[in-house]
Every structure is written in structure tokens, then in C-alpha cells.
Design a protein around this motif. Structure first.
Motif, PDB file in Angstrom:
ATOM      1  N   ILE A 121       0.883  -1.182   0.000  1.00 49.92           N
ATOM      2  CA  ILE A 121       0.000   0.000   0.000  1.00 49.92           C
ATOM      3  C   ILE A 121       0.913   1.223   0.000  1.00 49.92           C
TER       4      ILE A 121
ATOM      5  N   GLU B  55       3.425   0.250   8.744  1.00 49.72           N
ATOM      6  CA  GLU B  55       1.967   0.185   8.584  1.00 49.72           C
ATOM      7  C   GLU B  55       1.559  -0.913   7.595  1.00 49.72           C
TER       8      GLU B  55
ATOM      9  N   GLU C 259       1.832  -4.089   9.513  1.00 48.64           N
ATOM     10  CA  GLU C 259       0.831  -4.155  10.588  1.00 48.64           C
ATOM     11  C   GLU C 259      -0.584  -4.349  10.037  1.00 48.64           C
ATOM     12  N   PHE C 260      -0.796  -3.919   8.774  1.00 40.79           N
ATOM     13  CA  PHE C 260      -2.140  -3.908   8.168  1.00 40.79           C
ATOM     14  C   PHE C 260      -2.932  -5.213   8.338  1.00 40.79           C
TER      15      PHE C 260
ATOM     16  N   PHE D 220       1.135   3.829   2.831  1.00 43.81           N
ATOM     17  CA  PHE D 220       1.509   3.359   4.172  1.00 43.81           C
ATOM     18  C   PHE D 220       3.024   3.172   4.278  1.00 43.81           C
TER      19      PHE D 220
END
Lengths: 403, 225
Positions: B95, B102, B105-106, B98
Motif C-alpha cells: 500500500i 503500517e 501491521e495492516f 503506508f
């Protein structure tokens, strides 16, 4: 909140596109708000002037009087006994500030050199001023004129080269064709305004009755001022019920909108406002729809990946919805801020409308209007984003990853 | 364990039907490191998509750890993918908005809704040697680094199986070797089953088992060293 974060960061990454779309929406919002502010101020000024310096909020006449007003008929006066009944009802009714009896008639005005026709209102100045609080502001000279004095409209004063203190002769014909004339002193000059009665002169009602040789205290118009203009429909209904019950002679009650052609202009302004709001909706809808469809196509692989790794479609849907709504909100905030800037920057301004060249506009951005436009933009932004968001949420991950 | 029995998949385009997988049988045990190889159009990606519950077969059955995944409904397949499978793609597919942290972690926070994710994310990023890059965005990373992050994203939910479709196709040979070495290390460290497709002969030799496909059928299935 993660979807909001993705939406915001995606917009930040595509800064140029975000600025262009925001600018487009901001211009639309600004256009709607400024139009509402200026047209609202114009409407407010004109309605205020019409009701507070000319017509009042409501008027009572004998039936058929308004239809033949151009002829200034004297055979449709309200007789004295009926006037007393009406006065009793009006005195007892709540919501009425004041009312003024008028005797309208035509006259020939002469300055001993030239003459012209003039429409006159016979009034009691003190009562008329409490019914029309802005009338005083239209008068140059003595607004509280006495018996034997006349207020003439500026257009007649200019045409006949009359000044305050000059003598004029008023010649009238009564309802049986008998003529009468008297000398009057010009006590003041009235600034003309748009609408019926905007170029009328004024004399004391006792002088009118005397000139017309009326043996009773008749009148042909009663102008009424209300505490609250928004209560007009209810008070009108009550008055209709009370006054029209006794049918001798039949009466009619009119609101200011029916007596002034400006009400049509006010309706046109409202219609234009709606049209501009529809244009705004189209701008927001098309620009956000376009940007969001582009955004979906640019991020097909990202959508496919999210879907492949198990992201719920509601999350993908909300990401794209937020993205479109944020664009709308940014445009709304910028457009509203610019509108406030323009309104405060310009402040009061004077414009010309018809023969009036000193209409003072004090544009104000009404909180309700701003709130309405805010809700409209956000709802339309969400609707515009819905189709691309659904497209993204329903995308087959295999097709998306293969693209 | 992955069990594929008599798998058939055809693609329909207009009136033309193209057979992609033709009665394929395959069993992959826990903790295996398997390369699916073959020429373009041999059915490698389709097989991975079918095993990964991204697509449905026309007939046949796929069972993963006792669950018949080929007959799962869309929502069930979505949650099965989230909980049991990891994916690595040829184009990394991070992404873009991000950071590295992040992105990894998504799957934990958004998909599985876990709260205390920081330690797990750091553990995985440390394992792949990207702990010092956690605040960078994908466009600040090299291709090899992006694919390492993609490996971390796949590993973070602790899946039983990771499916990687041409994970080294967009990398230079040095980065490709590093990514494959990393996948091997992770397989050893977490005992995760890795199934990846490739047509790169150097890369396929890194696998412990090589399954060769041709025209949707297994032509060869052999252990490698």
C-alpha cells in the motif's frame, strides 16, 4: 480509522489532482454562498423597503379595490362604521404593531406654471410612521408634516422644479365628478422606490377628506404592520375569519407579496439560487466521480492485494468513500473560507436596480445556508464516491491482480 | 497439508474455452519449500490462485489442513485467507500510502483486528532485516526491499502457508537470490509452508521440491537435493 488514514494519505500523494478537484469544488461552493449572501441581502433590503416604507405587511380593502387600483376609485371606500369595526378587531388582535388608514386618490398638482397628475395618499403622519418605520428615511424635509402640507415624490419635484417650502395647488375630482382645489405647502420630497406607490405623494387624511368633500371619515386602504413577518399567514387567516364574517360591505385582505411585483423577482431569485445549487451538485458529483474512478483504476493492484490478503470489502468501500468525502470537505472548507473572506472584504456596497441607484447591500452568510451547503456537498460527495467505492469493494481479486 | 485432487479449471472468453488446469493431483506437506515451475500459460498462477481461495475450480477439490477450501463461499474464503494464508506478489503490491511498519501491521490490525501488534510487527521486521526502515514509504525502497516487506506482511499473521506468485520476477539476480534466501530462512524459522511459482532456473534450484507444470498437468515432481 485506518481507511480514513489511507484515504487521506492517498489524496496527499496525488497532491496536484487533489488541489485541482478541491479548487473546482471550492469555486462552486463560493459561487453558491456568495450568490445566496448578495441575493439574500438584496431581497431583504427590497422587501424591507417595500413593507417598511410603502405597503406594510398586510392590507385591507373593500372587495374589488385592488383590481381597479390604477383608476384610484373612490366608490370603493370603506365606510366609517365598517372602519370602526375593523379598528376594534385590529386593536384586540395579538401580533399587530400598528395599522394606518389611508385615503388614496389622484390629483392634479400645479406650481402655477406647469401641472401634472399625482397619486396621493391621505394619511395621519404619526400613525403612518409607526406602521412604516422606514418611510421617514425616504423623506427629505419635514416627515411629520401638518395639515395644509404635502410630500411630493422626487420625480415630480425635479420635473416641476419644486423645492421644500414652495406652494402648489392640488386639484381633485370626487366620486360624483365635483372638482375642488386648495393650495398646499411642500413640506418634503420623497425618494422614489420600485413598486406600486413608490412614486406617490402624501397629504394629511383630513385634507384628503376635505378636498374630496367626504362627509364621513372614510378610507380605502388599511396598511398593517406585524411584529413578526413570518406570522403573516396565521394573522391573515385570523383576520380573514374575523373580518370577512360580516359581509357588508365585502372586504379583501392581501399580503405584501400579492401587492408588489417584487415578489415575482424574489421568487425568481429563489429559483436562481436553486439552479445554482443544482450546478454545484453537478460540479461536485462529476468532479468527485471522475477523480474516484481514476483512483480506483490506478489502484486496482492495491485493491486486489487488499482483497487477496483477506481485507473485508467494507474496509475497501469505506476507504474510497472517505477519499471522495474528504475531497468534498476540503473543497467545502476552502470555498466557505473564501466566501467569508469576500463577504467581509467587500462589506457594504451600493448598487443600482431599476430607477433606484442607492440600494445598500449588506451581504451576510447565514449559518443555516452554510450548514445546508455543507451537508449538501458532503452528501453529494459520498454519493459520487459510492459507485467507484462499490466497484472497488466488489472487485474480483484475481482479475485485479492480473490487470 | 495441501491436497489437490483431480483439479480442473477452464477460462471462458466469449465462446472460446481455454483449459488451464487439467485433472491435476498434488500433495504438499507441512513446512515444505516448493517451487511450481513451467512455461508461461502452463497454469502456475492459476494453481496458486486456486490453492489461495482466490478463484474456484470447475471441478476437483482442494483441502488445506482438513478444510475443503475449493467449496468455501466468498466470505468464508476471505476469512480463511486472512487467518491461514499469506501472499507474496510479483509486483510487491504494497500500500503506497503506508509506511513499511503500517504495511506489515495492516493484516494484523485491519484484517484480524488485533490490538497489541507492535511487538509482533517489530519481530517480523527484525527477522527480515528491515527494522531500520520502518518509517519509509514503499517509493523510498528498492525492489528487493519492497519484496522483503511483502514477505514480512505475509508472515506477520503467522500463516500455515505462504503462496508466492513469481516473487523474484521483477528483481535483479542479486535481489532475487536474497529474497529466496530470506523465504528459506523464514520457512526454517517459522516452519511455514512456502509454495512459489517461478520460471527462473536459478531460483527454482533453491527449492527443496520442484513441481513442473505443462498445459495444466504435472510433468515432473521431484525433490531437489
Amino acid at each position: 480509522m485506518k481507511s480514513l488514514k489511507i484515504a487521506y494519505r492517498t489524496l496527499k500523494r496525488n497532491r496536484r489532482r487533489m488541489i485541482l478537484t478541491t479548487a473546482l469544488i471550492a469555486i462552486g461552493v463560493m459561487f453558491v454562498l456568495l450568490f445566496a449572501a448578495f441575493s439574500g441581502s438584496f431581497k431583504h433590503y427590497m422587501i424591507g423597503q417595500i413593507t417598511d416604507s410603502m405597503l406594510g405587511h398586510l392590507q385591507i380593502h373593500r372587495q374589488g379595490y385592488v383590481a381597479s387600483l390604477d383608476n384610484m376609485p373612490l366608490d370603493k371606500n370603506i365606510p366609517e362604521h365598517k372602519l370602526r369595526t375593523i379598528e376594534r378587531e385590529l386593536d384586540a388582535m395579538e401580533g399587530i404593531v400598528s395599522y394606518s388608514l389611508r385615503l388614496k386618490h389622484s390629483a392634479l398638482i400645479s406650481n402655477f406654471d406647469t401641472s401634472t397628475n399625482l397619486r396621493l395618499n391621505g394619511i395621519d403622519p404619526a400613525i403612518e410612521h409607526s406602521t412604516l418605520p422606514q418611510l421617514r428615511s425616504r423623506i427629505i424635509g419635514n416627515a411629520d408634516f401638518a395639515h395644509g402640507e404635502v410630500l411630493i415624490p422626487d420625480i415630480v419635484a425635479k420635473g416641476m422644479n419644486l423645492k421644500i417650502g414652495d406652494s402648489v395647488v392640488l386639484v381633485v375630482t370626487n366620486n360624483i365628478g365635483s372638482m375642488n382645489a386648495r393650495t398646499f405647502k411642500v413640506a418634503g420630497i420623497l425618494q422614489s422606490i420600485s413598486g406600486p406607490g413608490g412614486r406617490d405623494g402624501y397629504i394629511h387624511i383630513d385634507d384628503s377628506r376635505s378636498l374630496l368633500r367626504l362627509h364621513q371619515n372614510e378610507a380605502n386602504e388599511i396598511a398593517i404592520r406585524l411584529h413578526d413577518l413570518s406570522a403573516l399567514p396565521q394573522i391573515r387567516q385570523k383576520l380573514t375569519h374575523l373580518l370577512l364574517a360580516s359581509n357588508k360591505p365585502p372586504l379583501e385582505i392581501h399580503g405584501w407579496e400579492e401587492l408588489s411585483p417584487f415578489s415575482s423577482i424574489a421568487k425568481m431569485i429563489d429559483l436562481m439560487s436553486i439552479s445554482i445549487q443544482i450546478i454545484l451538485i453537478s460540479i461536485v458529483l462529476i468532479s468527485i466521480l471522475n477523480v474516484m474512478i481514476m483512483s480506483v483504476y490506478e489502484r486496482i493492484k492495491e485493491i486486489g492485494t487488499m482483497s487477496a490478503i483477506g481485507t473485508p470489502s467494507s474496509f475497501i468501500l469505506s476507504t474510497f468513500l472517505f477519499e471522495g468525502m474528504l475531497l468534498g470537505i476540503f473543497g467545502l472548507v476552502v470555498g466557505t473560507a473564501l466566501s467569508y473572506g469576500v463577504v467581509y472584504g467587500i462589506g457594504d456596497m451600493t448598487i443600482r436596480f431599476g430607477r433606484q441607484d442607492d440600494i445598500l447591500l449588506s451581504p451576510v452568510l447565514a449559518c443555516t445556508q452554510v450548514a445546508f451547503i455543507g451537508v449538501l456537498v458532503i452528501v453529494v460527495s459520498a454519493l459520487a464516491s459510492l459507485y467507484p467505492a462499490l466497484k472497488a469493494a466488489r472487485m474480483n481479486p484475481v482479475d485485479a491482480l492480473r490487470s | 497439508m495441501i491436497q489437490v485432487v483431480k483439479l480442473v479449471k477452464h477460462y471462458q472468453e466469449g465462446e472460446v474455452t481455454t483449459p488451464v488446469i487439467e485433472g491435476l493431483d498434488l500433495t504438499i506437506g507441512d513446512g515444505e519449500f516448493v517451487a511450481i515451475v513451467g512455461p508461461s500459460g502452463s497454469g502456475k498462477s492459476t494453481l496458486l490462485n486456486l490453492i489461495g481461495c482466490l478463484d474456484k475450480p470447475d471441478s476437483g477439490e482442494i483441502t488445506i489442513d482438513g478444510t475443503i477450501v475449493s467449496s468455501l463461499k466468498n466470505k468464508e474464503a476471505l476469512s480463511f485467507r486472512a487467518e491461514h494464508l499469506g501472499f507474496i506478489f510479483q509486483d510487491f503490491n504494497l500500500i503506497e500510502s503506508f509506511t513499511v511498519y503500517e504495511n506489515v501491521e495492516f493484516p494484523l490490525s485491519v484484517i484480524l483486528g488485533e490490538k497489541n501488534t507492535r511487538e509482533r510487527v517489530k519481530e517480523v521486521l527484525e527477522a527480515i532485516g528491515m527494522l531500520d526502515q520502518i518509517d519509509k514509504y514503499p517509493d523510498q525502497l528498492s525492489g528487493g526491499q519492497k519484496q522483503r516487506v511483502a514477505v514480512a506482511r505475509a508472515l506477520v499473521v503467522n500463516p500455515r502457508i505462504i503462496l508466492a506468485d513469481e516473487p523474484t520476477a521483477n528483481l535483479d539476480s542479486v535481489s532475487a537470490k536474497k529474497v529466496i534466501d530470506l523465504m528459506k530462512q523464514m520457512q526454517e524459522k517459522f516452519n511455514t509452508t512456502f509454495v512459489f511459482s517461478t520460471h527462473d532456473t536459478k531460483i527454482m534450484t533453491e527449492a527443496r521440491r520442484i513441481v513442473t507444470l505443462q498445459d495444466g498437468r504435472i510433468m515432473d515432481d521431484r525433490s531437489n537435493g
